[in-house]
Design a protein around this motif. Structure first.
Motif, PDB file in Angstrom:
ATOM      1  N   ILE A   1     -88.982 -48.338 -13.843  1.00 12.34           N
ATOM      2  CA  ILE A   1     -87.753 -48.948 -14.116  1.00 12.34           C
ATOM      3  C   ILE A   1     -88.185 -50.293 -15.502  1.00 12.34           C
ATOM      4  O   ILE A   1     -86.773 -50.408 -15.740  1.00 12.34           O
ATOM      5  CB  ILE A   1     -88.432 -50.108 -12.995  1.00 12.34           C
ATOM      6  N   ASP A   2     -88.898 -50.186 -16.565  1.00 11.29           N
ATOM      7  CA  ASP A   2     -88.887 -50.356 -17.560  1.00 11.29           C
ATOM      8  C   ASP A   2     -88.350 -49.085 -19.287  1.00 11.29           C
ATOM      9  O   ASP A   2     -88.005 -49.057 -19.905  1.00 11.29           O
ATOM     10  CB  ASP A   2     -89.937 -50.466 -18.209  1.00 11.29           C
ATOM     11  N   SER A   3     -88.087 -48.208 -18.690  1.00 10.81           N
ATOM     12  CA  SER A   3     -87.088 -46.841 -19.007  1.00 10.81           C
ATOM     13  C   SER A   3     -88.777 -46.607 -19.905  1.00 10.81           C
ATOM     14  O   SER A   3     -88.093 -46.612 -21.846  1.00 10.81           O
ATOM     15  CB  SER A   3     -85.755 -47.276 -20.290  1.00 10.81           C
ATOM     16  N   ILE A   4     -89.750 -46.428 -19.586  1.00 14.26           N
ATOM     17  CA  ILE A   4     -90.370 -46.007 -21.400  1.00 14.26           C
ATOM     18  C   ILE A   4     -90.687 -44.420 -21.286  1.00 14.26           C
ATOM     19  O   ILE A   4     -91.262 -43.812 -19.909  1.00 14.26           O
ATOM     20  CB  ILE A   4     -91.536 -46.516 -20.219  1.00 14.26           C
ATOM     21  N   PRO A   5     -90.638 -43.798 -22.234  1.00 14.89           N
ATOM     22  CA  PRO A   5     -91.251 -42.507 -22.294  1.00 14.89           C
ATOM     23  C   PRO A   5     -91.919 -41.629 -21.424  1.00 14.89           C
ATOM     24  O   PRO A   5     -92.850 -42.537 -22.567  1.00 14.89           O
ATOM     25  CB  PRO A   5     -90.196 -42.322 -23.374  1.00 14.89           C
ATOM     26  N   MET A   6     -92.340 -41.416 -21.197  1.00 19.95           N
ATOM     27  CA  MET A   6     -93.605 -40.753 -20.898  1.00 19.95           C
ATOM     28  C   MET A   6     -93.442 -39.294 -20.024  1.00 19.95           C
ATOM     29  O   MET A   6     -93.034 -38.980 -19.393  1.00 19.95           O
ATOM     30  CB  MET A   6     -94.378 -41.171 -19.587  1.00 19.95           C
ATOM     31  N   VAL A   7     -94.634 -38.543 -19.797  1.00 22.79           N
ATOM     32  CA  VAL A   7     -95.122 -37.403 -19.398  1.00 22.79           C
ATOM     33  C   VAL A   7     -96.136 -37.034 -18.673  1.00 22.79           C
ATOM     34  O   VAL A   7     -97.104 -37.694 -19.716  1.00 22.79           O
ATOM     35  CB  VAL A   7     -94.991 -35.984 -20.581  1.00 22.79           C
ATOM     36  N   ALA A   8     -96.233 -36.897 -17.441  1.00 19.97           N
ATOM     37  CA  ALA A   8     -97.739 -36.550 -16.604  1.00 19.97           C
ATOM     38  C   ALA A   8     -98.032 -35.203 -16.380  1.00 19.97           C
ATOM     39  O   ALA A   8     -96.665 -34.570 -16.314  1.00 19.97           O
ATOM     40  CB  ALA A   8     -97.349 -37.603 -15.081  1.00 19.97           C
ATOM     41  N   ILE A   9     -98.927 -35.161 -16.521  1.00 19.77           N
ATOM     42  CA  ILE A   9     -99.007 -33.354 -15.997  1.00 19.77           C
ATOM     43  C   ILE A   9     -99.998 -33.374 -15.620  1.00 19.77           C
ATOM     44  O   ILE A   9    -101.710 -33.783 -15.868  1.00 19.77           O
ATOM     45  CB  ILE A   9     -99.613 -32.335 -17.922  1.00 19.77           C
ATOM     46  N   THR A  10     -99.910 -33.567 -14.020  1.00 25.06           N
ATOM     47  CA  THR A  10    -101.054 -33.649 -12.753  1.00 25.06           C
ATOM     48  C   THR A  10    -101.564 -31.071 -12.450  1.00 25.06           C
ATOM     49  O   THR A  10    -100.735 -31.060 -12.579  1.00 25.06           O
ATOM     50  CB  THR A  10    -100.240 -34.372 -11.713  1.00 25.06           C
ATOM     51  N   ALA A  11    -102.169 -31.554 -12.456  1.00 23.27           N
ATOM     52  CA  ALA A  11    -102.975 -30.420 -11.613  1.00 23.27           C
ATOM     53  C   ALA A  11    -102.951 -30.127 -10.364  1.00 23.27           C
ATOM     54  O   ALA A  11    -102.880 -31.073  -9.705  1.00 23.27           O
ATOM     55  CB  ALA A  11    -104.472 -30.374 -12.215  1.00 23.27           C
ATOM     56  N   ASN A  12    -102.844 -28.769  -9.857  1.00 27.93           N
ATOM     57  CA  ASN A  12    -103.003 -28.922  -8.336  1.00 27.93           C
ATOM     58  C   ASN A  12    -104.383 -27.371  -8.361  1.00 27.93           C
ATOM     59  O   ASN A  12    -104.194 -27.305  -8.854  1.00 27.93           O
ATOM     60  CB  ASN A  12    -101.356 -28.593  -7.916  1.00 27.93           C
ATOM     61  N   VAL A  13    -103.756 -27.802  -6.879  1.00 29.20           N
ATOM     62  CA  VAL A  13    -105.030 -26.853  -6.282  1.00 29.20           C
ATOM     63  C   VAL A  13    -103.855 -25.192  -6.438  1.00 29.20           C
ATOM     64  O   VAL A  13    -102.520 -24.521  -6.654  1.00 29.20           O
ATOM     65  CB  VAL A  13    -105.473 -26.427  -4.861  1.00 29.20           C
ATOM     66  N   ASN A  14    -104.597 -23.638  -6.704  1.00 33.77           N
ATOM     67  CA  ASN A  14    -103.767 -22.506  -6.117  1.00 33.77           C
ATOM     68  C   ASN A  14    -102.950 -22.823  -5.651  1.00 33.77           C
ATOM     69  O   ASN A  14    -103.037 -22.975  -4.930  1.00 33.77           O
ATOM     70  CB  ASN A  14    -105.021 -21.712  -6.163  1.00 33.77           C
ATOM     71  N   THR A  15    -101.983 -21.901  -5.834  1.00 24.68           N
ATOM     72  CA  THR A  15    -100.316 -21.282  -5.653  1.00 24.68           C
ATOM     73  C   THR A  15    -100.828 -20.866  -4.444  1.00 24.68           C
ATOM     74  O   THR A  15     -99.847 -21.630  -3.365  1.00 24.68           O
ATOM     75  CB  THR A  15     -99.511 -20.950  -6.276  1.00 24.68           C
ATOM     76  N   ASP A  16    -101.813 -20.250  -3.958  1.00 26.70           N
ATOM     77  CA  ASP A  16    -102.180 -19.684  -2.585  1.00 26.70           C
ATOM     78  C   ASP A  16    -102.675 -20.635  -1.766  1.00 26.70           C
ATOM     79  O   ASP A  16    -102.631 -20.524  -0.655  1.00 26.70           O
ATOM     80  CB  ASP A  16    -102.379 -18.500  -3.186  1.00 26.70           C
ATOM     81  N   GLN A  17    -102.619 -21.740  -2.300  1.00 24.52           N
ATOM     82  CA  GLN A  17    -103.961 -22.929  -1.682  1.00 24.52           C
ATOM     83  C   GLN A  17    -102.134 -23.749  -1.030  1.00 24.52           C
ATOM     84  O   GLN A  17    -102.711 -25.139  -0.533  1.00 24.52           O
ATOM     85  CB  GLN A  17    -104.780 -23.323  -2.052  1.00 24.52           C
ATOM     86  N   LEU A  18    -101.338 -23.909  -1.550  1.00 23.72           N
ATOM     87  CA  LEU A  18    -100.313 -24.930  -1.675  1.00 23.72           C
ATOM     88  C   LEU A  18     -99.713 -25.003  -0.506  1.00 23.72           C
ATOM     89  O   LEU A  18     -99.689 -23.759   0.933  1.00 23.72           O
ATOM     90  CB  LEU A  18     -98.666 -24.856  -2.404  1.00 23.72           C
ATOM     91  N   GLY A  19     -99.611 -26.421   0.693  1.00 21.04           N
ATOM     92  CA  GLY A  19     -99.072 -26.190   1.748  1.00 21.04           C
ATOM     93  C   GLY A  19    -100.311 -25.990   3.120  1.00 21.04           C
ATOM     94  O   GLY A  19     -99.316 -25.596   4.143  1.00 21.04           O
TER      95      GLY A  19
END
Length: 555
Positions: A91-109
């Protein structure tokens, strides 16, 4: 060359000039953190106590430098813990990049351990969010994230990277980072019409917004204001876009702005909005806000044109380019009578006593910092009464030296933002003004201040109540103080010492300046517990949805 996905993340960060990231490790992020170990001579990782603190630190890093802040987290709760930080930056227009990890692709969902669909959770509060599904797409997606974060109206971008992709290898070719594209003026035909409005105005004013700093257009902005000799009223996000000591700077505009900024808004015949949103906390009654004036809007985001207040003319494009185009060919203007009237309004409430003399007074604490800090030093705030007192009394002379959560109003923002700003600016001093309510939100980050020996001076405006909410309860709820007197017994001096941080307490005006001087001499993290009156209010105040004619000056 062949690299793992984790190594590609590090290489892409280096491509974009990133030398510092903020975050917290976890199982799904282990490959990335292993790569960071190998790149530790090039990329510094700041470990916070909580991922929310890391997101606010990346935000403070970005606000204080103009660079892109980067936050890294693991999956599940690690990812969801940065949601408030992303919303604050968005909402304040601040440039950020967030890199989040996740589970293996075969475990998604599959409701896997610490799995969450963070991409869809954050869609409404980011410029974009991506799930990377192939290691070959990782570098292009990171590059796209940095480009989007800085293109046009800036903001945060998230990319979610499954763990198995960070272990897989693929070809990697370094690339030069894509420079932000200059947004050309979309409607240049409006320039001549607006120049005519400016030339004919007798009482022009400029409503300055945070877009001036986002566009790196402070020099052009000040030159434009001087050329047309127009007073400048700053939103909370714009403080510092023009030096507080400048003869044209009137001060903070809006609900807790001065009487003078309210009167300028009500009496001007031309209002020029520069990178501002006409937020409800500024405009109040939007139907009556500047109704007597012609309104001009300079804006990069087409969605903001006529969104909150109807305007007579607008320029859609990069603010630096718009200001330069408007100034071209214009004669020097002069509005001495108008500026003299504003000086009279500035003294309208000189005789009104706003604070309780039995306690240290908020403005005296802020004025002591004004006297002792350098103009280049940084002030950060949390959210509440202390934030508005800072807006009223702090002398912000340089751009990017006030860090505050404007649109989201995030309590707990200030501690993380201070960490990010101090890491980014080791040659400057960071002062954090907070309230006891806001400080309780993220006081765990004291451990980060101590771990990195950051010389942040934390000044707690401690009135033992949730001051701003309590003030509204006084005004609008018949002084029914529901849950705003929390009866907490926290000893902030002992708390600071438990974290290995120096703690001090101020109980009268005479103790304020010596405590701040001592804190500055220590050159390490310090917490100063400033005991103020629970009955001090932020005044004057224009009630929500009202106008300057209904300003409150006593309670």
């Amino acid at each position: 060359m062949k690299l793992t996905g984790a190594e590609i993340i590090c290489e892409c960060l280096l491509e974009h000039g990133v030398d510092t990231v903020f975050g917290y490790p976890g199982g799904a992020a282990l490959n990335t953190y292993d790569a960071l170990y190998k790149y530790s001579d090039k990329i510094r990782h700041i470990l916070t106590a909580h991922e929310q603190g890391a997101s606010h630190a990346a935000d403070g890093y970005a606000r204080s430098t103009g660079k892109t802040g980067v936050v890294l987290t693991t999956s599940g709760p690690g990812a969801t813990n940065i949601v408030t930080g992303l919303a604050t930056a968005n909402i304040d227009s601040i440039p950020m990049v967030a890199i989040t990890a996740n589970v293996n692709t075969d475990q998604l969902g599959r409701d896997s351990f610490q799995e969450v669909d963070i991409v869809n959770i954050v869609k409404p509060i980011t410029k974009a969010s991506f799930l990377v599904e192939r290691v070959e797409d990782l570098a292009p997606t990171i590059r796209k994230a940095f480009s989007l974060a800085n293109h046009g109206r800036k903001g945060p971008v998230l990319l979610d990277v499954p763990k198995n992709l960070t272990a897989q290898t693929t070809d990697y070719e370094p690339q030069e980072p894509e420079l932000p594209e200059l947004i050309q003026i979309k409607n240049p035909e409006s320039i001549r019409r607006i120049q005519k409005l400016i030339a004919n105005a007798k009482r022009p004013m400029i409503y300055a917004g945070g877009g001036i700093l986002s566009a790196d257009a402070c020099d052009e902005f000040v030159a434009f204001a001087e050329l047309i000799d127009a007073p400048v009223c700053c939103s909370l996000m714009a403080l510092g876009a023009i030096p507080a000591s400048h003869r044209l700077c009137v001060g903070n505009i809006g609900m807790h702005g001065g009487y003078e900024t309210g009167m300028v808004t009500a009496e001007c015949d031309l209002m020029i909005s520069c990178g501002a949103r006409f937020s409800d906390r500024v405009a109040g009654d939007r139907e009556k806000f500047g109704e007597q004036a012609k309104i001009v809007q300079l804006e990069i985001d087409e969605r903001e044109i006529n969104k909150n207040v109807h305007v007579d003319e607008y320029v859609l494009g990069d603010l630096k380019a718009s200001l330069t185009a408007l100034a071209a060919g214009m004669d020097q203007l002069e509005h001495s009578e108008w500026l003299e009237q504003i000086e009279v309004w500035k003294h309208h409430f000189d005789d009104v006593e706003l604070y309780n003399d039995e306690y240290p007074q908020p403005q005296d604490i802020i004025n002591a910092v004004n006297r002792l800090k350098a103009d280049s030093d940084i002030i950060a705030t949390d959210v509440g009464q202390h934030q508005m007192w800072v807006a009223q009394f702090a002398k912000i002379e340089n751009q990017r030296t006030l860090l505050t959560s404007g649109g989201m109003g995030t309590m707990g923002f200030g501690m993380g933002a201070s960490i990010g700003a101090q890491i980014a600016n080791p040659d400057k001093r960071v002062f954090l003004f907070t309230g006891d309510g806001s400080f309780h939100m993220n006081l765990n980050e004291l451990v980060t201040l101590k771990s990195y020996n950051l010389p942040v001076i934390v000044l707690i405006m401690n009135n033992s109540v949730l001051g701003m909410v309590r003030q509204w309860q006084k005004l609008f709820y018949g002084s029914r103080f529901s849950q705003t007197d929390p009866h907490r017994a926290t000893d902030f001096v002992k708390l600071a010492e438990a974290f290995g941080v120096t703690g001090m307490r101020v109980t009268c005006d005479a103790e304020i300046e010596p405590a701040i001087r001592k804190a500055m001499e220590l050159n390490g993290p310090v917490v100063i517990d400033c005991v103020i009156s629970p009955d001090d209010n932020v005044l004057p105040m224009i009630p929500p949805g009202k106008t300057i004619n209904e300003i409150v000056t006593e309670m």
